[in-house]
Every structure is written in structure tokens, then in C-alpha cells.
Scaffold this motif. Structure first.
Motif, PDB file in Angstrom:
ATOM      1  N   GLU A 195      -0.591  10.803  14.575  1.00 44.07           N
ATOM      2  CA  GLU A 195      -1.181  11.363  13.366  1.00 44.07           C
ATOM      3  C   GLU A 195      -0.232  11.241  12.168  1.00 44.07           C
ATOM      4  OE1 GLU A 195      -4.230  12.310  12.966  1.00 44.07           O
ATOM      5  OE2 GLU A 195      -4.762  12.077  15.070  1.00 44.07           O
ATOM      6  N   LEU A 196       1.050  11.474  12.398  1.00 46.48           N
ATOM      7  CA  LEU A 196       2.010  11.369  11.303  1.00 46.48           C
ATOM      8  C   LEU A 196       2.157   9.920  10.849  1.00 46.48           C
ATOM      9  CD1 LEU A 196       4.769  13.898  12.464  1.00 46.48           C
ATOM     10  CD2 LEU A 196       2.901  14.269  10.834  1.00 46.48           C
ATOM     11  N   GLN A 197       2.058   8.992  11.785  1.00 42.06           N
ATOM     12  CA  GLN A 197       2.104   7.586  11.385  1.00 42.06           C
ATOM     13  C   GLN A 197       0.883   7.217  10.544  1.00 42.06           C
ATOM     14  OE1 GLN A 197       1.787   4.329  14.395  1.00 42.06           O
ATOM     15  NE2 GLN A 197       3.720   3.626  13.478  1.00 42.06           N
ATOM     16  N   ALA A 198      -0.286   7.754  10.904  1.00 38.33           N
ATOM     17  CA  ALA A 198      -1.484   7.501  10.101  1.00 38.33           C
ATOM     18  C   ALA A 198      -1.332   8.078   8.698  1.00 38.33           C
ATOM     19  CB  ALA A 198      -2.719   8.081  10.789  1.00 38.33           C
ATOM     20  N   ASP A 199      -0.667   9.230   8.583  1.00 37.83           N
ATOM     21  CA  ASP A 199      -0.375   9.784   7.253  1.00 37.83           C
ATOM     22  C   ASP A 199       0.529   8.838   6.474  1.00 37.83           C
ATOM     23  OD1 ASP A 199      -1.848  12.139   7.400  1.00 37.83           O
ATOM     24  OD2 ASP A 199      -0.207  13.286   8.287  1.00 37.83           O
ATOM     25  N   CYS A 200       1.530   8.283   7.134  1.00 35.71           N
ATOM     26  CA  CYS A 200       2.454   7.364   6.482  1.00 35.71           C
ATOM     27  C   CYS A 200       1.724   6.105   6.020  1.00 35.71           C
ATOM     28  CB  CYS A 200       3.585   7.008   7.446  1.00 35.71           C
ATOM     29  SG  CYS A 200       4.918   6.028   6.716  1.00 35.71           S
ATOM     30  N   LEU A 201       0.834   5.589   6.860  1.00 36.91           N
ATOM     31  CA  LEU A 201       0.065   4.399   6.497  1.00 36.91           C
ATOM     32  C   LEU A 201      -0.859   4.691   5.307  1.00 36.91           C
ATOM     33  CD1 LEU A 201      -0.762   3.103  10.078  1.00 36.91           C
ATOM     34  CD2 LEU A 201       0.870   2.106   8.462  1.00 36.91           C
ATOM     35  N   ALA A 202      -1.389   5.899   5.257  1.00 32.59           N
ATOM     36  CA  ALA A 202      -2.179   6.299   4.082  1.00 32.59           C
ATOM     37  C   ALA A 202      -1.315   6.296   2.835  1.00 32.59           C
ATOM     38  CB  ALA A 202      -2.793   7.679   4.301  1.00 32.59           C
ATOM     39  N   GLY A 203      -0.060   6.718   2.986  1.00 28.19           N
ATOM     40  CA  GLY A 203       0.864   6.696   1.864  1.00 28.19           C
ATOM     41  C   GLY A 203       1.176   5.290   1.393  1.00 28.19           C
ATOM     42  N   LYS A 241       4.471  11.046   2.139  1.00 31.07           N
ATOM     43  CA  LYS A 241       5.356  10.702   1.034  1.00 31.07           C
ATOM     44  C   LYS A 241       6.286   9.544   1.405  1.00 31.07           C
ATOM     45  CE  LYS A 241       8.042  12.981  -2.576  1.00 31.07           C
ATOM     46  NZ  LYS A 241       9.094  11.964  -2.684  1.00 31.07           N
ATOM     47  N   THR A 242       6.696   9.476   2.669  1.00 25.52           N
ATOM     48  CA  THR A 242       7.535   8.361   3.124  1.00 25.52           C
ATOM     49  C   THR A 242       6.822   7.030   2.912  1.00 25.52           C
ATOM     50  OG1 THR A 242       8.720   9.686   4.768  1.00 25.52           O
ATOM     51  CG2 THR A 242       8.649   7.312   5.131  1.00 25.52           C
ATOM     52  N   GLY A 243       5.554   6.965   3.315  1.00 25.09           N
ATOM     53  CA  GLY A 243       4.791   5.745   3.107  1.00 25.09           C
ATOM     54  C   GLY A 243       4.567   5.458   1.640  1.00 25.09           C
ATOM     55  N   MET A 244       4.283   6.492   0.874  1.00 20.94           N
ATOM     56  CA  MET A 244       3.991   6.329  -0.550  1.00 20.94           C
ATOM     57  C   MET A 244       5.227   5.854  -1.311  1.00 20.94           C
ATOM     58  SD  MET A 244       2.452   9.177  -3.165  1.00 20.94           S
ATOM     59  CE  MET A 244       3.855  10.259  -2.898  1.00 20.94           C
ATOM     60  N   ASP A 245       6.383   6.403  -0.981  1.00 17.79           N
ATOM     61  CA  ASP A 245       7.603   6.041  -1.696  1.00 17.79           C
ATOM     62  C   ASP A 245       8.078   4.632  -1.332  1.00 17.79           C
ATOM     63  OD1 ASP A 245       7.587   8.490  -2.929  1.00 17.79           O
ATOM     64  OD2 ASP A 245       9.133   9.376  -1.644  1.00 17.79           O
ATOM     65  N   SER A 246       7.888   4.235  -0.086  1.00 19.71           N
ATOM     66  CA  SER A 246       8.413   2.947   0.379  1.00 19.71           C
ATOM     67  C   SER A 246       7.424   1.807   0.187  1.00 19.71           C
ATOM     68  CB  SER A 246       8.788   3.034   1.853  1.00 19.71           C
ATOM     69  OG  SER A 246       7.626   3.167   2.665  1.00 19.71           O
ATOM     70  N   GLY A 247       6.142   2.081   0.419  1.00 18.97           N
ATOM     71  CA  GLY A 247       5.136   1.028   0.377  1.00 18.97           C
ATOM     72  C   GLY A 247       5.327  -0.014   1.455  1.00 18.97           C
TER      73      GLY A 247
END
Length: 299
Positions: free
Chosen positions: A205-213, A280-286
């Protein structure tokens, strides 16, 4: 959040079955049978709420969304159609998210397989079993399809305390498409442990949040087939609402609201802080390589 009124919209991957009677029977409480890597990939275990379901989960009235008409997404052909039909925003979300991953995965040497989004009301039959709206949005791996009852977003505000807004909706849809990306990489097959603060379910689930980011990072540059950007602006308030939505569906927030206490051994999605952190990790890194929740310690 601003949408391009001149953009061409593609409804070929959006199935609007509201009001059609095509949903199918749901199980009590809206539960989907666990099996085949299904458990733990639904965005919310909202059946924990109070009596075991949200308002309307027994077949009663679902929370209303303003300017919503059943089965109307087929008419969303241009961005300007949003002015007459506010539900067209869901076509924008789906088109943008799919367009991003359709370009990103081949760049990484992976073929992207499109995933339709089925919008339903009341109940729906899926390859993962029958479900009601009480389950919340979810992704079904055998179908390679995202399922969404738009009425859920009212519940996200009224029952879970989220601020809501368009980008909160977009975050939820992007999270479910994150599960689709996991499915294409075979990651969902790795889910063995389904409960606990460091369980496979929580990591998924946390990875899916990161991918959304990650999609969020690129959202304003994603074009449609004609090269027009679909989403032209995300504000700081939009991002704040997305983070707020992520926090509102944390296991600890839901358990505190429904049980009055937090029991980490039954976590399946991660805490509010973890969900915000990984989004936020996904959003900041892309960058997808930033989303390795499987080896992260601590989460």
C-alpha cells in the motif's frame, strides 16, 4: 487544480455503469473474498467503521455528489465538457495517469498494459468477487481494472475527516493505478503477510502511495494523444489536500476513529505519517527507484 479546456478526452478506458443494473450482488459489508493476491490491495478497509459498513452499505442511499448523473461519462469528449458535467474530472484523472505510465514504463523497458476504470454505484461483480460501495475504490488484478464509486469521496470527507477536493480524488485514483503498476511487475504476487506494521500488505500500500506521488510529480506535463497537456496547474493547496487524504486513510487514524485505540498488529495499509511520507517521496523524486518499500527499514 486546473484542467485544459481544449484537451481531447479519451473515454474508451472508462466504463460508466451507474444506473445500468450491471453491478451485480455484493457481499455483506462490501467484502471482497481474499485470494489470488487480492487481500490488502483495497485502498480502505472502510467496513471497520462503526457498525461494519458505511452509510448505504446495506443497499440504502449512498452519499450524493453534486452535479452527478448516472452513466454520463461517455459524453466527456473535450476538456470544456467539464463545464456542463463536473464528473468529467474523473476522465481527466484517468487519462492523465494512464498516459503517464504508458510512456514511463516503456522508457524503463517494460510494456504497459492499459487498465480500464469502471465507475459503478451500489454494487459490482468483479474477477475478485462481488463488492459493494462500502469497500471503497479498489484494483482487481485478475481484471486489470480499477473500480470506483464516486460517492466514496463524500464519505472520505464526512466519515474520515478528509478536506476533500479534486486532487484528493486524483490521489485516490492514482493510488489504485499504482496497484496496477505493481501487478504488471508481479509485485502483488509477493504479498504473503496481510496484517502487521511491517507486513507485505502495508509495504504494498505504501508503494502504491509512492507511485501515486510519482504521477503527481509529472502531472502538469502529461499530454493527451494530440500533445495537449491535460492538467495545467497543481497548487500548494492541491498538494496539501492530497497529503491530507493520504493521512486520513492511515490505519491508525481509522482505528482511533472506529475503535478508540490503535492496534498495530492489525495494520494493513500503514499509518497516516507513513502514507504521507511515501506519497511525498514519490512526488519529490518523480522516480520509481525511490519507491522501494520492500527493503525500507524503518517504513
Amino acid at each position: 487544480m486546473k484542467f485544459n479546456p481544449d484537451a481531447d478526452l479519451d473515454t474508451s478506458g472508462v466504463e460508466d455503469t451507474r444506473g445500468s443494473g450491471r453491478g451485480g450482488g455484493g457481499l455483506p459489508g462490501g467484502m471482497i473474498p481474499v485470494g489470488g493476491g487480492i487481500g490488502g490491495i483495497i485502498l480502505l478497509v472502510v467496513i471497520l467503521l462503526l457498525s461494519g459498513g458505511l452509510p448505504g452499505s446495506d443497499g440504502g442511499d449512498q452519499p450524493a455528489v453534486q452535479n452527478t448523473a448516472a452513466g454520463n461519462l461517455d459524453s466527456c469528449k473535450k476538456g470544456s465538457d467539464l463545464q456542463q458535467n463536473s464528473d468529467c474530472r474523473f476522465v481527466f484523472y484517468q487519462n492523465s495517469i494512464q498516459s503517464f505510465w504508458a510512456a514511463e514504463l516503456p522508457r524503463r523497458g517494460k510494456k504497459y498494459i492499459p487498465a480500464p476504470m469502471r465507475v459503478f454505484d451500489g454494487s459490482v461483480s468483479t474477477g475478485c468477487g462481488p463488492a459493494t460501495s462500502a469497500v471503497g475504490p479498489f484494483y482487481c488484478p485478475p481484471d486489470k481494472r480499477v473500480y470506483l464509486d464516486i460517492g466514496f469521496f463524500k464519505t472520505l470527507q464526512t466519515d474520515l475527516g478528509a478536506r476533500g477536493g479534486e486532487f484528493a480524488e486524483a490521489y485516490v485514483v492514482a493510488h489504485e493505478y499504482g496497484h496496477h503498476i505493481q501487478n504488471l511487475y508481479g509485485i502483488l504476487d509477493r504479498i504473503k503477510s496481510r496484517n502487521g506494521p511491517t507486513s507485505d500488505s502495508v509495504r504494498s500500500e505504501l508503494q502504491a502511495d509512492c507511485l501515486a506521488g510519482i504521477w503527481t510529480n509529472h502531472a502538469t506535463t502529461v499530454p493527451n494523444k494530440s500533445g495537449q497537456p491535460l492538467i495545467t496547474e497543481l497548487t500548494e493547496d492541491d498538494i496539501a489536500r492530497g497529503l491530507d487524504a493520504a493521512a486520513s486513510v492511515g490505519d491508525d487514524r481509522i482505528q482511533e476513529k472506529t475503535q478508540g485505540q490503535v492496534t498495530p498488529e492489525s495494520f494493513s495499509h500503514g499509518t497516516a505519517a507513513q502514507r504521507m511520507k511515501w506519497f511525498k517521496t514519490g512526488m519529490d523524486s518523480g522516480d520509481m527507484t525511490a519507491c522501494d518499500t520492500w527493503s525500507a527499514n524503518p517504513l
